[in-house]
Design a protein around this motif. Structure first.
Motif, PDB file in Angstrom:
ATOM      1  N   PRO A   1      -5.884 -12.867 -19.835  1.00 55.46           N
ATOM      2  CA  PRO A   1      -7.543 -13.071 -19.988  1.00 55.46           C
ATOM      3  C   PRO A   1      -8.272 -12.269 -18.967  1.00 55.46           C
ATOM      4  O   PRO A   1      -7.851 -12.392 -17.498  1.00 55.46           O
ATOM      5  N   HIS A   2      -9.187 -11.671 -19.118  1.00 56.93           N
ATOM      6  CA  HIS A   2     -10.098 -10.828 -18.334  1.00 56.93           C
ATOM      7  C   HIS A   2      -9.232  -9.794 -17.519  1.00 56.93           C
ATOM      8  O   HIS A   2      -9.726  -9.200 -16.463  1.00 56.93           O
ATOM      9  N   PHE A   3      -8.397  -8.993 -18.345  1.00 57.79           N
ATOM     10  CA  PHE A   3      -7.629  -7.955 -17.805  1.00 57.79           C
ATOM     11  C   PHE A   3      -7.867  -6.953 -18.911  1.00 57.79           C
ATOM     12  O   PHE A   3      -8.131  -6.837 -19.931  1.00 57.79           O
ATOM     13  N   VAL A   4      -8.305  -5.803 -18.183  1.00 63.99           N
ATOM     14  CA  VAL A   4      -8.611  -4.459 -18.994  1.00 63.99           C
ATOM     15  C   VAL A   4      -7.669  -3.393 -18.772  1.00 63.99           C
ATOM     16  O   VAL A   4      -6.975  -3.298 -17.739  1.00 63.99           O
ATOM     17  N   ILE A   5      -7.500  -2.591 -19.933  1.00 66.17           N
ATOM     18  CA  ILE A   5      -6.613  -1.588 -19.876  1.00 66.17           C
ATOM     19  C   ILE A   5      -7.459  -0.296 -20.256  1.00 66.17           C
ATOM     20  O   ILE A   5      -8.098  -0.057 -21.018  1.00 66.17           O
ATOM     21  N   ALA A   6      -7.027   0.952 -19.431  1.00 64.26           N
ATOM     22  CA  ALA A   6      -7.667   2.088 -19.759  1.00 64.26           C
ATOM     23  C   ALA A   6      -6.578   3.102 -20.505  1.00 64.26           C
ATOM     24  O   ALA A   6      -5.408   2.952 -20.092  1.00 64.26           O
ATOM     25  N   LYS A   7      -7.159   3.641 -21.448  1.00 73.99           N
ATOM     26  CA  LYS A   7      -6.251   4.517 -22.105  1.00 73.99           C
ATOM     27  C   LYS A   7      -6.943   5.810 -22.522  1.00 73.99           C
ATOM     28  O   LYS A   7      -8.164   6.146 -22.807  1.00 73.99           O
ATOM     29  N   TYR A   8      -6.102   6.855 -22.124  1.00 74.25           N
ATOM     30  CA  TYR A   8      -6.229   8.229 -22.400  1.00 74.25           C
ATOM     31  C   TYR A   8      -5.600   8.445 -23.830  1.00 74.25           C
ATOM     32  O   TYR A   8      -4.482   8.445 -24.020  1.00 74.25           O
ATOM     33  N   GLU A   9      -6.421   8.773 -24.903  1.00 77.75           N
ATOM     34  CA  GLU A   9      -6.031   8.559 -26.322  1.00 77.75           C
ATOM     35  C   GLU A   9      -5.437   7.326 -26.412  1.00 77.75           C
ATOM     36  O   GLU A   9      -6.262   6.345 -26.485  1.00 77.75           O
ATOM     37  N   GLU A  10      -4.093   7.139 -26.721  1.00 73.78           N
ATOM     38  CA  GLU A  10      -3.532   5.869 -27.040  1.00 73.78           C
ATOM     39  C   GLU A  10      -2.514   5.602 -25.837  1.00 73.78           C
ATOM     40  O   GLU A  10      -2.015   4.451 -25.666  1.00 73.78           O
ATOM     41  N   THR A  11      -2.440   6.102 -24.794  1.00 70.69           N
ATOM     42  CA  THR A  11      -1.501   6.087 -23.665  1.00 70.69           C
ATOM     43  C   THR A  11      -2.361   5.248 -22.444  1.00 70.69           C
ATOM     44  O   THR A  11      -3.360   5.613 -22.091  1.00 70.69           O
ATOM     45  N   PRO A  12      -1.633   4.127 -22.300  1.00 72.96           N
ATOM     46  CA  PRO A  12      -2.132   3.363 -21.139  1.00 72.96           C
ATOM     47  C   PRO A  12      -1.966   4.152 -19.748  1.00 72.96           C
ATOM     48  O   PRO A  12      -0.958   4.694 -19.466  1.00 72.96           O
ATOM     49  N   VAL A  13      -3.331   4.337 -19.132  1.00 70.64           N
ATOM     50  CA  VAL A  13      -3.090   4.898 -17.932  1.00 70.64           C
ATOM     51  C   VAL A  13      -3.778   4.133 -16.765  1.00 70.64           C
ATOM     52  O   VAL A  13      -3.557   4.702 -15.592  1.00 70.64           O
ATOM     53  N   GLY A  14      -4.236   3.054 -16.947  1.00 69.81           N
ATOM     54  CA  GLY A  14      -4.686   2.207 -15.886  1.00 69.81           C
ATOM     55  C   GLY A  14      -4.975   0.674 -16.107  1.00 69.81           C
ATOM     56  O   GLY A  14      -5.142   0.286 -17.326  1.00 69.81           O
ATOM     57  N   VAL A  15      -4.957  -0.254 -15.279  1.00 66.53           N
ATOM     58  CA  VAL A  15      -5.411  -1.810 -15.469  1.00 66.53           C
ATOM     59  C   VAL A  15      -6.093  -2.294 -14.379  1.00 66.53           C
ATOM     60  O   VAL A  15      -6.096  -1.680 -13.224  1.00 66.53           O
ATOM     61  N   ALA A  16      -6.547  -3.140 -14.724  1.00 73.16           N
ATOM     62  CA  ALA A  16      -7.266  -4.248 -13.650  1.00 73.16           C
ATOM     63  C   ALA A  16      -7.607  -5.456 -14.261  1.00 73.16           C
ATOM     64  O   ALA A  16      -7.849  -5.732 -15.485  1.00 73.16           O
ATOM     65  N   GLY A  17      -7.608  -6.539 -13.342  1.00 75.45           N
ATOM     66  CA  GLY A  17      -7.834  -7.888 -14.033  1.00 75.45           C
ATOM     67  C   GLY A  17      -8.777  -8.770 -13.085  1.00 75.45           C
ATOM     68  O   GLY A  17      -8.919  -8.501 -11.884  1.00 75.45           O
TER      69      GLY A  17
END
Length: 144
Positions: free
Chosen positions: A35-51
């Motif tokens: 919960p409350h974690f977000v993921i950054a995607k470039y196109e559909e590739t995950p490139v970053g995360v934070a919680g």
């Protein structure tokens, strides 16, 4: 480069763990369901995360990591901005973080070092604060 930030899904845990491990960040105490974690995607590739973890009126910003191949492109800033907005919308009064190396980075977001003794009990009882992070780690606070 078009980056989009979305809420992390429980089935993305393995991907999130891999991103965190690339940044030498903790993975042992990730909350179930993310919960409350977000993921950054470039196109559909995950490139970053934070919680963000909430404990009543206080929160813990944690696990900000960007794939080394995508660092320096403002992805971490987008992740942090999204979680600061989440913290504000959740009416948190204070946000804390624990870092070994990124204290200078987080000052630009209004975080300032705080003594470990001044940290609320709810944050002190987290695994990150109480054992996973070394006692030499810097604790920072931002009032919302």
């Amino acid at each position: 480069m078009a980056i989009h930030i979305e809420t992390a899904k429980p089935d993305e845990k393995e991907t999130i763990v891999a991103l965190l491990e690339q940044g030498d960040l903790l993975t042992e105490d990730l909350p179930a369901g993310l919960p409350h974690f977000v993921i950054a995607k470039y196109e559909e590739t995950p490139v970053g995360v934070a919680g963000l973890e909430s404990f009543g009126s206080v929160g813990l910003l944690r696990s900000v990591a960007v794939d080394p191949a995508h660092q320096g492109k403002g992805i971490a800033a987008q992740l942090i901005d999204r979680l600061l907005a989440t913290a504000d919308a959740s009416h948190l009064a204070e946000l804390y973080l624990i870092t070994n190396t990124a204290d200078g980075y987080f000052t630009r977001y209004g975080f300032a070092p705080v003594s470990r003794e001044a940290v609320p009990q709810a944050i002190q009882q987290t695994q990150q604060f109480s054992g996973l992070c070394p006692s030499s780690a810097i604790v920072m606070k931002r009032t919302l």
